[in-house]
Scaffold this motif. Sequence first.
Motif, PDB file in Angstrom:
ATOM      1  N   SER A 112       0.816  -1.202   0.000  1.00 30.06           N
ATOM      2  CA  SER A 112       0.000   0.000   0.000  1.00 30.06           C
ATOM      3  C   SER A 112       0.855   1.259   0.000  1.00 30.06           C
ATOM      4  O   SER A 112       0.326   2.366  -0.082  1.00 30.06           O
ATOM      5  CB  SER A 112      -0.973  -0.006   1.189  1.00 30.06           C
ATOM      6  OG  SER A 112      -0.311  -0.363   2.385  1.00 30.06           O
ATOM      7  N   SER A 113       2.179   1.110   0.075  1.00 31.70           N
ATOM      8  CA  SER A 113       3.108   2.244  -0.047  1.00 31.70           C
ATOM      9  C   SER A 113       4.534   1.699  -0.077  1.00 31.70           C
ATOM     10  O   SER A 113       4.761   0.511   0.166  1.00 31.70           O
ATOM     11  CB  SER A 113       2.950   3.227   1.121  1.00 31.70           C
ATOM     12  OG  SER A 113       3.531   2.689   2.298  1.00 31.70           O
ATOM     13  N   ALA A 114       5.483   2.595  -0.325  1.00 33.14           N
ATOM     14  CA  ALA A 114       6.897   2.203  -0.335  1.00 33.14           C
ATOM     15  C   ALA A 114       7.387   1.843   1.058  1.00 33.14           C
ATOM     16  O   ALA A 114       8.457   1.241   1.206  1.00 33.14           O
ATOM     17  CB  ALA A 114       7.742   3.331  -0.915  1.00 33.14           C
ATOM     18  N   ALA A 115       6.615   2.155   2.089  1.00 38.91           N
ATOM     19  CA  ALA A 115       6.992   1.826   3.469  1.00 38.91           C
ATOM     20  C   ALA A 115       6.183   0.654   4.032  1.00 38.91           C
ATOM     21  O   ALA A 115       6.490   0.150   5.111  1.00 38.91           O
ATOM     22  CB  ALA A 115       6.800   3.047   4.360  1.00 38.91           C
ATOM     23  N   VAL A 151       0.818  -3.421   5.912  1.00 47.63           N
ATOM     24  CA  VAL A 151       0.219  -3.328   4.588  1.00 47.63           C
ATOM     25  C   VAL A 151      -1.300  -3.318   4.688  1.00 47.63           C
ATOM     26  O   VAL A 151      -1.885  -4.095   5.434  1.00 47.63           O
ATOM     27  CB  VAL A 151       0.670  -4.514   3.708  1.00 47.63           C
ATOM     28  CG1 VAL A 151       0.056  -4.410   2.318  1.00 47.63           C
ATOM     29  CG2 VAL A 151       2.192  -4.581   3.616  1.00 47.63           C
ATOM     30  N   ASP A 152      -1.933  -2.436   3.932  1.00 42.66           N
ATOM     31  CA  ASP A 152      -3.387  -2.415   3.817  1.00 42.66           C
ATOM     32  C   ASP A 152      -3.753  -3.238   2.581  1.00 42.66           C
ATOM     33  O   ASP A 152      -3.677  -2.740   1.454  1.00 42.66           O
ATOM     34  CB  ASP A 152      -3.891  -0.978   3.669  1.00 42.66           C
ATOM     35  CG  ASP A 152      -5.392  -0.886   3.500  1.00 42.66           C
ATOM     36  OD1 ASP A 152      -6.073  -1.937   3.499  1.00 42.66           O
ATOM     37  OD2 ASP A 152      -5.895   0.250   3.343  1.00 42.66           O
ATOM     38  N   ASN A 157      -1.513  -0.606  -4.084  1.00 36.57           N
ATOM     39  CA  ASN A 157      -1.277   0.367  -5.163  1.00 36.57           C
ATOM     40  C   ASN A 157       0.209   0.687  -5.340  1.00 36.57           C
ATOM     41  O   ASN A 157       0.561   1.717  -5.899  1.00 36.57           O
ATOM     42  CB  ASN A 157      -2.065   1.650  -4.918  1.00 36.57           C
ATOM     43  CG  ASN A 157      -1.642   2.342  -3.635  1.00 36.57           C
ATOM     44  OD1 ASN A 157      -0.780   1.873  -2.919  1.00 36.57           O
ATOM     45  ND2 ASN A 157      -2.271   3.462  -3.348  1.00 36.57           N
ATOM     46  N   TYR A 158       1.059  -0.202  -4.877  1.00 34.22           N
ATOM     47  CA  TYR A 158       2.500  -0.012  -4.982  1.00 34.22           C
ATOM     48  C   TYR A 158       3.155  -1.324  -5.422  1.00 34.22           C
ATOM     49  O   TYR A 158       2.892  -2.381  -4.839  1.00 34.22           O
ATOM     50  CB  TYR A 158       3.072   0.416  -3.619  1.00 34.22           C
ATOM     51  CG  TYR A 158       4.577   0.385  -3.558  1.00 34.22           C
ATOM     52  CD1 TYR A 158       5.330   1.397  -4.150  1.00 34.22           C
ATOM     53  CD2 TYR A 158       5.252  -0.651  -2.922  1.00 34.22           C
ATOM     54  CE1 TYR A 158       6.716   1.364  -4.106  1.00 34.22           C
ATOM     55  CE2 TYR A 158       6.634  -0.686  -2.869  1.00 34.22           C
ATOM     56  CZ  TYR A 158       7.363   0.327  -3.460  1.00 34.22           C
ATOM     57  OH  TYR A 158       8.739   0.295  -3.418  1.00 34.22           O
ATOM     58  N   LEU A 159       3.973  -1.253  -6.457  1.00 35.68           N
ATOM     59  CA  LEU A 159       4.740  -2.403  -6.937  1.00 35.68           C
ATOM     60  C   LEU A 159       6.180  -1.969  -7.167  1.00 35.68           C
ATOM     61  O   LEU A 159       6.434  -0.860  -7.630  1.00 35.68           O
ATOM     62  CB  LEU A 159       4.171  -2.935  -8.257  1.00 35.68           C
ATOM     63  CG  LEU A 159       2.805  -3.583  -8.208  1.00 35.68           C
ATOM     64  CD1 LEU A 159       2.283  -3.819  -9.622  1.00 35.68           C
ATOM     65  CD2 LEU A 159       2.859  -4.895  -7.450  1.00 35.68           C
ATOM     66  N   LEU A 160       7.102  -2.857  -6.841  1.00 32.69           N
ATOM     67  CA  LEU A 160       8.509  -2.639  -7.132  1.00 32.69           C
ATOM     68  C   LEU A 160       9.071  -3.958  -7.654  1.00 32.69           C
ATOM     69  O   LEU A 160       8.785  -5.018  -7.101  1.00 32.69           O
ATOM     70  CB  LEU A 160       9.280  -2.212  -5.882  1.00 32.69           C
ATOM     71  CG  LEU A 160      10.786  -1.986  -6.080  1.00 32.69           C
ATOM     72  CD1 LEU A 160      11.250  -0.788  -5.270  1.00 32.69           C
ATOM     73  CD2 LEU A 160      11.598  -3.208  -5.720  1.00 32.69           C
TER      74      LEU A 160
END
Length: 166
Positions: A112-115, A151-152, A157-160
């Motif tokens: 749900s984010s880079a963190a 993580v939610d 909405n975040y992929l790496l």
Amino acid sequence: NRAKAIRLKFDGRHAAITVNGATGVTTNGTWAADAASDALNVTTDSVNYRKGGGSVNFDVTVAQSANDFAQISNSTMSAVDLSDEANQAIFVMEVFIPLVTNISSFTLRWGSSAAAYWSRTVTTQINGGALQTGWNTLAFDWSVATETGSVDETAINYLLFRVTYS
């Protein structure tokens, strides 16, 4: 290195869910190179792809950083609710490797984010076979992934995507 369609696969009781089709740099959010890595020149490849009209492509320039990896990420894609699939799904993606020499692993982060993300690293293809020059099918099993932060799962909405090499 062309990442194509990051999707969830199940045990046959559920239909696959596409998290991001990765058919273009700005098709669903924007894929960008991490400046702290050896990735650069993120483009849409309309020649070498598996499905759809293209794939996300990036170059790896070893002299770009002091790190032994190249990575791209997308933090602006549409959120996907994966709460019903948490810890029971496998992320599957097709990756084109122009030259397999010195590549040691691939890592996928989703969250749900880079963190706040889940992370899984693989060193073989989905069938257990060695990585090879050309197309490879990779599987990132959620049940053995590592969580960082909280993580939610209702708003992924975040992929790496990272390639690590020696």
